[in-house]
Design an enzyme around this catalytic site. Structure first.
Site, short mmCIF file in Angstrom:
data_model
loop_
_atom_site.label_atom_id
_atom_site.label_comp_id
_atom_site.label_asym_id
_atom_site.label_seq_id
_atom_site.Cartn_x
_atom_site.Cartn_y
_atom_site.Cartn_z
N CYS A 104 0.83 -1.21 0.00
CA CYS A 104 0.00 0.00 0.00
C CYS A 104 0.86 1.26 0.00
O CYS A 104 0.46 2.30 -0.52
CB CYS A 104 -0.94 0.00 1.21
SG CYS A 104 -0.10 -0.11 2.80
N HIS A 259 -1.77 0.68 7.50
CA HIS A 259 -2.09 0.93 6.10
C HIS A 259 -1.66 2.35 5.75
O HIS A 259 -1.43 3.19 6.63
CB HIS A 259 -3.61 0.77 5.91
CG HIS A 259 -4.04 0.63 4.49
ND1 HIS A 259 -3.43 -0.22 3.59
CD2 HIS A 259 -5.06 1.24 3.80
CE1 HIS A 259 -4.05 -0.14 2.43
NE2 HIS A 259 -5.04 0.74 2.52
N ASN A 283 -7.99 5.30 -0.39
CA ASN A 283 -7.54 3.99 0.05
C ASN A 283 -7.09 3.18 -1.17
O ASN A 283 -7.90 2.94 -2.08
CB ASN A 283 -8.68 3.28 0.78
CG ASN A 283 -8.27 1.92 1.33
OD1 ASN A 283 -7.18 1.43 1.06
ND2 ASN A 283 -9.15 1.31 2.10
#
Length: 664
Positions: A104, A259, A283
């Site tokens: 990520c 994250h 996201n």
């Protein structure tokens, strides 16, 4: 005709290692490899990053061996009938993070990058696609330890059980996300090297800029003002979360733990008779959004003037959402901001200030066994802060180059001193990059990189960003003799340390500085033994500089000086071999022998002209004149071959001819 690369560099006012002329990663030339495959009717297969388990990675055991044996490497034309590199341009919404690799931090950086064309154009070259030039080969560019590099890949992509190993595109026929990710995995060493990492590294690798990370839990800076200014000025931003609760990775409020999210915008909206600071996040999963205040379905938007709501509010399941700055601080741990220069620190009332940058490449050797032995005076760098400022005015960025693809790192840090007072003494950290910002009062400062006493060399890049008229310079008599003498100690065989010791504040050499290096460093012992005169004249140094000056700006960069240094060492060995009597001179017969060994054809008439031009009254040639002669001869012979393509003749425009004879 094919133009020599040096000619192109001069015409474009660019340097090697710049986005326009990146270095070749693994010495792979995209154009040559593509042309070869097209002419041979082949699809490119990259032996330096093969389609097997070694490119996926074997050290972290992300996948069981039986899983790795099931990996299929498929090309886009085998997956869809009409593959495209892009479909309707480039967008963060093209990216969907896979479930098998935790990258990520890379994808959040890519999501932020897609908003900023000034950065994106450096990373994705336009000369590729699935049209008539398709040969199964693609390339992408990254900033790697101070230089831009071009990374070539084939388009075989890894699949496990019918799914992408990692990132996959939202459109099934758009392939820039997995191809770019594959190139970055190659640069880092393998796909598993992308499993967990630092957004700061991804930002720098994609931009070549400077990044700062701010603590959201206890912010001491006007952080929202910094973020708002960063959003307005085209910076890249991202926010990170930590593990707060064991169990599910997704909290009840929709925030994903451990994250990284891309920051898309930072602004204020009128709300309940006040201004509400808001942050827009994305996201990389492409789904799963914050469901608290200011989310897509929240009632807060009903209290916002319609003009603001029309501009900002979107209700769409795309992984993007708004969150208040207060909720951001409660749910996220840090925010990273990146730009070419630290202009995001220019928040608040604007003033006529600017940022300058100077970079130093060097290395710390594993000498000594105590902590203080790492405070080497051979690596002290000086800045002058000329005026008082109410904001940050100095940013120091220290980066180390890992010894190999295993990312073995050395504990490092740096110290900032003003006189005998330590202004900043950083705890050593095992990290690739350290960047700090400072508000320093007027005065002279010394910055000293440090390393832990390990049996491992530390190659580092130190970048110093200074606001306003500050001058970064070499030491002089204003400093203590102890400090100055320390700076004058260097490894005579290390061209980088010699360059940095003599270079100007902009990290370039002019003819005067080159003359000092040639005579004070390279010729010092040789001339003492031979006793052959005064060394290199100023005119000779101007001539040598012009031959190496790709940018035609009267200066030498580190890369240009590297080539001159190596040529000098070669000529020094040749001269020593031919001057058997140690007279300090070469004869005409010696020069003829040397020229023949280089493979350059020179007639007797031209040879006699060389002796007349570079020899003394007795037709002998000393070492400085020999270097100038050989340097010009080999450079011009190589230029002729490149421009003539072995036809025996070349054609110049008047401007090219005048540039060649009047400057070179």
């Amino acid at each position: 005709m094919e133009i020599d690369k040096n000619v192109l560099l001069k015409q474009n006012q660019a340097t090697e290692g710049s986005p326009a002329f990146p270095l070749q990663f693994n010495n792979q030339d995209f154009v040559k490899l593509q042309n070869y495959c097209l002419h041979q009717g082949l699809l490119f297969e990259d032996d330096t990053f093969p389609a097997n388990s070694y490119s996926i990675g074997l050290t972290r055991n992300l996948f069981a061996q039986e899983k790795l044996r099931k990996v299929q490497w498929l090309r886009p034309p085998a997956l869809v009938r009409n593959p495209c590199l892009f479909v309707d341009g480039i967008s963060r919404f093209d990216i969907l993070q896979g479930q098998k690799i935790g990258d990520c931090w890379v994808l959040a950086a890519l999501g932020a990058l897609t908003q900023q064309q000034q950065f994106l154009k450096n990373v994705i070259p336009k000369d590729q696609g699935f049209d008539h030039t398709y040969a199964g080969i693609f390339h992408f560019q990254f900033w790697y330890f101070g230089n831009w590099v071009d990374v070539v890949i084939d388009d075989r992509l890894p699949f496990i059980e019918g799914s992408y190993l990692s990132v996959h595109p939202r459109s099934n026929n758009e392939f820039w996300p997995p191809l770019l990710e594959k190139a970055y995995a190659k640069l880092r060493g393998s796909y598993e090297k992308l499993h967990f990492g630092f957004i700061s590294e991804a930002f720098m690798d994609l931009t070549g800029g400077v990044q700062l990370t701010f603590n959201l839990r206890s912010p001491t800076d006007p952080l929202f003002e910094i973020m708002k200014n960063a959003a307005l000025s085209g910076c890249l931003m991202a926010c990170s979360t930590q593990m707060k609760k064991p169990g599910s990775q997704v909290l009840e409020n929709g925030i994903v733990q451990q994250h990284v999210y891309a920051v898309i915008d930072a602004t204020e909206v009128p709300y309940m008779n006040r201004k509400e600071p808001l942050i827009k996040l994305w996201n990389p999963w492409g789904t799963v959004e914050w469901n608290g205040a200011w989310s897509d379905h929240s009632v807060e938007w009903d209290q916002v003037p319609q003009s603001f709501k029309d501009k900002l509010y979107v209700n769409r399941a795309d992984g993007e959402f708004w969150i208040s700055f207060e909720d951001l601080k409660d749910n996220f741990s840090s925010v990273s901001v990146c730009n070419n220069l630290p202009t995001f620190l220019d928040f608040g009332k604007k003033s006529n200030t600017s940022w300058s940058l100077v970079s130093y490449f060097n290395q710390l050797s594993p000498e000594g066994s105590t902590f203080r032995s790492t405070l080497s005076r051979n690596h002290q760098y000086f800045i002058e802060v000329p005026e008082f400022m109410t904001k940050y005015n100095v940013v120091v960025a220290l980066m180390q180059r890992p010894a190999n693809t295993s990312r073995s790192l050395v504990d490092m840090g740096f110290q900032i001193k003003m006189g005998r007072t330590i202004v900043h003494d950083m705890q050593l950290e095992k990290t690739r990059d350290i960047t700090t910002c400072h508000q320093l009062k007027p005065g002279d400062y010394i910055i000293t990189p440090m390393r832990s006493p390990q049996n491992q060399e530390l190659k580092f890049l130190l970048r110093i960003f200074l606001r306003s008229q500050g001058d970064i310079r070499k030491p002089n008599n204003e400093f203590s003799s102890e400090t100055t003498m320390g700076m004058l100690v260097s490894d005579p065989d290390n061209y980088e340390s010699v360059f940095l010791r003599y270079a100007s504040q902009n990290s370039y050499l002019d003819a005067t500085q080159l003359q000092r290096i040639l005579n004070d460093v390279l010729l010092k012992d040789l001339m003492a033994g031979l006793g052959t005169g005064d060394g290199f004249s100023f005119d000779s140094c101007k001539s040598l500089l012009a031959l190496m000056d790709i940018n035609a700006n009267g200066k030498l960069s580190l890369q240009e000086f590297k080539r001159l240094w190596r040529a000098f060492k070669k000529y020094e060995d040749i001269f020593g071999r031919e001057d058997e009597n140690n007279s300090g001179f070469l004869t005409v017969s010696s020069l003829r022998r040397i020229v023949q060994e280089t493979g350059t054809y020179v007639s007797d008439k031209v040879l006699q002209l060389l002796v007349l031009r570079y020899g003394d009254s007795t037709q002998r040639i000393n070492f400085p004149d020999f270097v100038c002669c050989m340097f010009r001869l080999e450079t011009m012979a190589k230029a002729f071959l490149n421009l003539s393509k072995n036809t025996g003749s070349i054609c110049f425009t008047e401007n090219e001819w005048m540039t060649m004879i009047m400057y070179c």
